[in-house]
Design a protein around this motif. Structure first.
Motif, PDB file in Angstrom:
ATOM      1  N   THR A 126       0.830  -1.203   0.000  1.00 47.51           N
ATOM      2  CA  THR A 126       0.000   0.000   0.000  1.00 47.51           C
ATOM      3  C   THR A 126       0.863   1.251   0.000  1.00 47.51           C
ATOM      4  OG1 THR A 126      -1.744  -1.143   1.224  1.00 47.51           O
ATOM      5  CG2 THR A 126      -1.776   1.270   1.284  1.00 47.51           C
ATOM      6  N   VAL A 127       0.553   2.189  -0.883  1.00 48.24           N
ATOM      7  CA  VAL A 127       1.158   3.514  -0.854  1.00 48.24           C
ATOM      8  C   VAL A 127       0.241   4.395  -0.015  1.00 48.24           C
ATOM      9  CG1 VAL A 127       1.779   5.553  -2.196  1.00 48.24           C
ATOM     10  CG2 VAL A 127       2.265   3.272  -3.103  1.00 48.24           C
ATOM     11  N   THR A 128       0.779   5.002   1.051  1.00 47.03           N
ATOM     12  CA  THR A 128      -0.018   5.831   1.952  1.00 47.03           C
ATOM     13  C   THR A 128       0.318   7.298   1.732  1.00 47.03           C
ATOM     14  OG1 THR A 128      -0.110   4.067   3.596  1.00 47.03           O
ATOM     15  CG2 THR A 128      -0.585   6.305   4.366  1.00 47.03           C
ATOM     16  N   VAL A 129      -0.733   8.095   1.582  1.00 48.22           N
ATOM     17  CA  VAL A 129      -0.610   9.545   1.426  1.00 48.22           C
ATOM     18  C   VAL A 129      -1.293  10.167   2.632  1.00 48.22           C
ATOM     19  CG1 VAL A 129      -1.124  11.541  -0.014  1.00 48.22           C
ATOM     20  CG2 VAL A 129      -0.683   9.307  -1.080  1.00 48.22           C
ATOM     21  N   ASP A 130      -0.538  10.891   3.460  1.00 45.45           N
ATOM     22  CA  ASP A 130      -1.095  11.475   4.675  1.00 45.45           C
ATOM     23  C   ASP A 130      -1.191  12.997   4.531  1.00 45.45           C
ATOM     24  OD1 ASP A 130      -1.955  11.138   7.494  1.00 45.45           O
ATOM     25  OD2 ASP A 130      -0.220  12.415   7.872  1.00 45.45           O
ATOM     26  N   GLY A 131      -2.383  13.550   4.841  1.00 41.62           N
ATOM     27  CA  GLY A 131      -2.541  14.995   4.877  1.00 41.62           C
ATOM     28  C   GLY A 131      -2.624  15.668   3.529  1.00 41.62           C
ATOM     29  N   LEU A 132      -3.244  15.041   2.552  1.00 36.64           N
ATOM     30  CA  LEU A 132      -3.403  15.654   1.233  1.00 36.64           C
ATOM     31  C   LEU A 132      -4.193  16.951   1.383  1.00 36.64           C
ATOM     32  CD1 LEU A 132      -2.601  14.907  -1.677  1.00 36.64           C
ATOM     33  CD2 LEU A 132      -4.847  13.898  -1.946  1.00 36.64           C
ATOM     34  N   ASN A 133      -3.727  18.023   0.751  1.00 38.84           N
ATOM     35  CA  ASN A 133      -4.338  19.343   0.903  1.00 38.84           C
ATOM     36  C   ASN A 133      -5.730  19.407   0.303  1.00 38.84           C
ATOM     37  OD1 ASN A 133      -2.150  20.409   2.234  1.00 38.84           O
ATOM     38  ND2 ASN A 133      -1.188  21.177   0.379  1.00 38.84           N
ATOM     39  N   THR A 134      -6.559  20.287   0.860  1.00 37.36           N
ATOM     40  CA  THR A 134      -7.917  20.458   0.351  1.00 37.36           C
ATOM     41  C   THR A 134      -7.874  20.905  -1.104  1.00 37.36           C
ATOM     42  OG1 THR A 134     -10.088  21.380   0.813  1.00 37.36           O
ATOM     43  CG2 THR A 134      -8.216  22.865   1.090  1.00 37.36           C
ATOM     44  N   GLY A 135      -8.760  20.320  -1.902  1.00 34.50           N
ATOM     45  CA  GLY A 135      -8.834  20.661  -3.313  1.00 34.50           C
ATOM     46  C   GLY A 135      -7.851  19.934  -4.196  1.00 34.50           C
ATOM     47  N   ALA A 136      -6.960  19.151  -3.611  1.00 41.85           N
ATOM     48  CA  ALA A 136      -5.966  18.427  -4.410  1.00 41.85           C
ATOM     49  C   ALA A 136      -6.626  17.275  -5.166  1.00 41.85           C
ATOM     50  CB  ALA A 136      -4.855  17.890  -3.516  1.00 41.85           C
ATOM     51  N   LEU A 164      -5.903  13.494  -6.486  1.00 34.07           N
ATOM     52  CA  LEU A 164      -5.068  12.297  -6.410  1.00 34.07           C
ATOM     53  C   LEU A 164      -5.405  11.424  -7.605  1.00 34.07           C
ATOM     54  CD1 LEU A 164      -3.123  10.350  -4.941  1.00 34.07           C
ATOM     55  CD2 LEU A 164      -5.152   9.388  -3.820  1.00 34.07           C
ATOM     56  N   THR A 165      -4.420  11.208  -8.482  1.00 33.48           N
ATOM     57  CA  THR A 165      -4.603  10.348  -9.642  1.00 33.48           C
ATOM     58  C   THR A 165      -3.834   9.066  -9.399  1.00 33.48           C
ATOM     59  OG1 THR A 165      -4.774  12.279 -11.081  1.00 33.48           O
ATOM     60  CG2 THR A 165      -4.306  10.171 -12.143  1.00 33.48           C
ATOM     61  N   THR A 166      -4.506   7.922  -9.563  1.00 39.38           N
ATOM     62  CA  THR A 166      -3.846   6.643  -9.325  1.00 39.38           C
ATOM     63  C   THR A 166      -3.984   5.742 -10.544  1.00 39.38           C
ATOM     64  OG1 THR A 166      -5.831   5.666  -8.322  1.00 39.38           O
ATOM     65  CG2 THR A 166      -4.256   6.730  -6.839  1.00 39.38           C
ATOM     66  N   THR A 167      -2.953   4.917 -10.737  1.00 38.47           N
ATOM     67  CA  THR A 167      -2.972   3.888 -11.765  1.00 38.47           C
ATOM     68  C   THR A 167      -2.323   2.643 -11.169  1.00 38.47           C
ATOM     69  OG1 THR A 167      -0.835   4.577 -12.666  1.00 38.47           O
ATOM     70  CG2 THR A 167      -2.802   5.548 -13.671  1.00 38.47           C
ATOM     71  N   GLY A 168      -2.528   1.525 -11.831  1.00 33.38           N
ATOM     72  CA  GLY A 168      -1.912   0.283 -11.387  1.00 33.38           C
ATOM     73  C   GLY A 168      -2.865  -0.567 -10.577  1.00 33.38           C
ATOM     74  N   SER A 169      -2.350  -1.731 -10.178  1.00 31.88           N
ATOM     75  CA  SER A 169      -3.172  -2.707  -9.466  1.00 31.88           C
ATOM     76  C   SER A 169      -2.983  -2.653  -7.956  1.00 31.88           C
ATOM     77  CB  SER A 169      -2.847  -4.113  -9.966  1.00 31.88           C
ATOM     78  OG  SER A 169      -1.450  -4.365  -9.780  1.00 31.88           O
ATOM     79  N   GLY A 170      -2.019  -1.877  -7.478  1.00 39.58           N
ATOM     80  CA  GLY A 170      -1.739  -1.810  -6.054  1.00 39.58           C
ATOM     81  C   GLY A 170      -2.643  -0.839  -5.325  1.00 39.58           C
ATOM     82  N   PRO A 171      -2.840  -1.076  -4.014  1.00 38.65           N
ATOM     83  CA  PRO A 171      -3.706  -0.213  -3.219  1.00 38.65           C
ATOM     84  C   PRO A 171      -3.029   1.095  -2.817  1.00 38.65           C
ATOM     85  CG  PRO A 171      -2.829  -1.988  -1.864  1.00 38.65           C
ATOM     86  CD  PRO A 171      -2.352  -2.232  -3.262  1.00 38.65           C
ATOM     87  N   THR A 172      -3.867   2.129  -2.658  1.00 32.86           N
ATOM     88  CA  THR A 172      -3.422   3.443  -2.192  1.00 32.86           C
ATOM     89  C   THR A 172      -4.316   3.852  -1.036  1.00 32.86           C
ATOM     90  OG1 THR A 172      -2.714   4.062  -4.426  1.00 32.86           O
ATOM     91  CG2 THR A 172      -3.033   5.854  -2.847  1.00 32.86           C
ATOM     92  N   ALA A 173      -3.716   4.356   0.038  1.00 36.15           N
ATOM     93  CA  ALA A 173      -4.473   4.827   1.199  1.00 36.15           C
ATOM     94  C   ALA A 173      -4.239   6.317   1.374  1.00 36.15           C
ATOM     95  CB  ALA A 173      -4.046   4.084   2.451  1.00 36.15           C
ATOM     96  N   VAL A 174      -5.320   7.060   1.602  1.00 35.54           N
ATOM     97  CA  VAL A 174      -5.243   8.478   1.919  1.00 35.54           C
ATOM     98  C   VAL A 174      -5.721   8.628   3.357  1.00 35.54           C
ATOM     99  CG1 VAL A 174      -6.064  10.787   1.365  1.00 35.54           C
ATOM    100  CG2 VAL A 174      -5.708   9.129  -0.470  1.00 35.54           C
ATOM    101  N   THR A 175      -4.859   9.168   4.212  1.00 30.42           N
ATOM    102  CA  THR A 175      -5.234   9.361   5.606  1.00 30.42           C
ATOM    103  C   THR A 175      -5.243  10.845   5.938  1.00 30.42           C
ATOM    104  OG1 THR A 175      -2.932   9.082   6.315  1.00 30.42           O
ATOM    105  CG2 THR A 175      -4.319   7.117   6.348  1.00 30.42           C
ATOM    106  N   ASN A 176      -6.237  11.239   6.717  1.00 30.60           N
ATOM    107  CA  ASN A 176      -6.346  12.607   7.233  1.00 30.60           C
ATOM    108  C   ASN A 176      -6.221  13.695   6.168  1.00 30.60           C
ATOM    109  OD1 ASN A 176      -6.507  11.576   9.939  1.00 30.60           O
ATOM    110  ND2 ASN A 176      -4.318  11.158   9.754  1.00 30.60           N
ATOM    111  N   PRO A 177      -7.004  13.608   5.091  1.00 33.03           N
ATOM    112  CA  PRO A 177      -6.951  14.700   4.120  1.00 33.03           C
ATOM    113  C   PRO A 177      -7.412  15.994   4.784  1.00 33.03           C
ATOM    114  CG  PRO A 177      -8.808  13.255   3.657  1.00 33.03           C
ATOM    115  CD  PRO A 177      -8.010  12.610   4.750  1.00 33.03           C
ATOM    116  N   ASP A 178      -6.860  17.115   4.336  1.00 38.68           N
ATOM    117  CA  ASP A 178      -7.138  18.405   4.970  1.00 38.68           C
ATOM    118  C   ASP A 178      -8.544  18.924   4.708  1.00 38.68           C
ATOM    119  OD1 ASP A 178      -4.596  18.396   5.984  1.00 38.68           O
ATOM    120  OD2 ASP A 178      -3.767  19.645   4.402  1.00 38.68           O
TER     121      ASP A 178
END
Length: 167
Positions: free
Chosen positions: A18-28, A30-44
């Motif tokens: 899993t690729v984890t993205v923590d604190g992504l800014n408001t209005g951003a 997130l574009t993802t591709t591939g078969s692997g999981p992505t986690a977004v935690t605590n977006p602003d």
């Protein structure tokens, strides 16, 4: 782990981790591709997800009254959002909202499917899109209030429930 990225972010994950993205800014976006999981935690704040892969994008810690704009073909999961939520899905991938809080309102629009699973208790769905909002696993005795011009379906309730449909 990607901490507090500035602006839009693209994640290409073809692995099993899993690729984890923590604190992504408001209005951003997130574009993802591939078969692997992505986690977004605590977006602003408000978040846009363009999942063009087969891997799931999981969002945890979405703020009350936040909005999620989704498109793409891949699945997106919002875990236990904190309060009311607005979802606009213009893609073919399903957006699943798991554990919507008691008395929360889900505002939806768009053409893509939205699935609400195991809401805590009573919930309101305002669907003004052409995509179907399906509510799965409502607790016995709970109330589903539905309004708007779009379709809402109920499946697998855990007993009797009340439906108040003004749409």
């Amino acid at each position: 782990l990607v901490n507090d990225p500035e602006g839009n972010l693209t994640v290409r994950n073809s692995g099993t981790g899993t690729v984890t993205v923590d604190g992504l800014n408001t209005g951003a976006v997130l574009t993802t591709t591939g078969s692997g999981p992505t986690a977004v935690t605590n977006p602003d704040g408000n978040l846009a997800v363009a999942n063009n892969g087969t891997g799931i994008v999981t969002v945890n810690g979405l703020n009350p009254n936040a909005s999620l704009t989704a498109n793409g073909t891949g699945p997106t999961l919002v875990n236990d959002p904190e309060g009311n939520l607005s979802v606009s899905n213009s893609g073919s991938g399903t957006v699943t909202v798991a554990g919507l809080n008691d008395d929360a309102v889900l505002n939806s629009n768009g053409t893509g499917p939205i699935r609400v699973t195991n809401p805590d208790e009573d919930v309101s769905v305002v669907n003004n899109g052409s995509g179907t909002v399906s509510v799965d696993g409502m607790k016995g005795g709970a109330v589903l209030s539905s309004s708007g011009t779009g379709p809402v379906t109920i499946s697998n309730p855990e007993g009797n429930l009340r439906v108040a449909n003004t749409g």
